[in-house]
Write an enzyme that holds these catalytic residues in place. Structure first.
Site, short mmCIF file in Angstrom:
data_model
loop_
_atom_site.label_atom_id
_atom_site.label_comp_id
_atom_site.label_asym_id
_atom_site.label_seq_id
_atom_site.Cartn_x
_atom_site.Cartn_y
_atom_site.Cartn_z
N HIS A 276 0.71 -1.25 -0.12
CA HIS A 276 -0.04 0.02 0.00
C HIS A 276 0.71 1.41 0.07
CE1 HIS A 276 1.01 0.78 4.10
NE2 HIS A 276 0.85 -0.74 4.38
N GLU B 246 -2.22 -7.47 7.52
CA GLU B 246 -0.92 -7.50 8.02
C GLU B 246 -0.78 -8.70 9.17
OE1 GLU B 246 1.96 -7.55 7.37
OE2 GLU B 246 2.96 -5.47 7.43
#
Length: 186
Positions: free
Chosen positions: A9, A83
């Site tokens: 990201h 994550e």
């Protein structure tokens, strides 16, 4: 052979400030949005056909910006792409972590072996579900390093925001084709 890119990201304020994010849902900042747009421009002619994000907003927004520019479908967020859980250390910077956990043990952190298994399994499952697509998976830096280790058996260094690794493979036969930044890290 179809390709799979694992994309980190764009930048968040916590990235900028050196804070450990993990599963904390920290949004992109303006630099992160610019990085995502620059990445989309850099890969616009590479033939990507589908994008799937992690459920965290920083990955979802990066994926949306990519999908819009590339004119490709954006799949719903996949919970397995989240994550690593860094437990009590989330939100801290390196200095705070070193002071609070000098022995390196961070309570509540997802075990590396578990992350490697989860990340590799998620990518294999997505690849098997979309066998004819050139797939962009928008996720997170530590997740990407674990996935590459689990799939291709190699270690990659920490990736900058809005950078990626390119993999080729299916099931148990994977290889790392490329790694690095395609957009300014700004």
């Amino acid at each position: 052979m179809t390709r799979t890119a694992l994309v980190r990201h764009g930048e968040t304020d916590w990235n900028r400030d050196g804070r450990l994010q993990g599963r904390s849902d920290v949004p992109l900042n303006d630099t992160g949005r610019a990085q995502a747009r620059a990445l989309a421009e850099a890969i616009a002619d590479d033939g990507w056909t589908l994008v799937v994000p992690s459920p965290l907003s920083r990955a979802r927004e990066t994926a949306q910006l990519l999908a819009e520019r590339l004119g490709i479908p954006l799949l719903p967020a996949d919970d397995d792409l989240v994550e690593r859980d860094f437990g009590e250390a989330e939100g801290m910077d390196r200095e705070e972590i070193a002071q609070r956990y000098p022995a390196g043990e961070r309570p509540g952190t997802e075990a590396w072996e578990d992350l490697v298994a989860r990340a590799g399994g998620a990518v294999r499952r997505l690849r098997a579900s979309h066998p004819d697509e050139h797939l962009l998976i928008v996720c997170h830096g530590t997740f990407i390093r674990a996935a590459v280790e689990g799939l291709a058996g190699v270690q990659v260094p920490r990736l900058g925001n809005a950078s990626r690794v390119l993999l080729e493979g299916t099931d148990q036969d994977w290889r790392l084709l490329e790694q690095g930044s395609l957009a300014p890290l700004g």
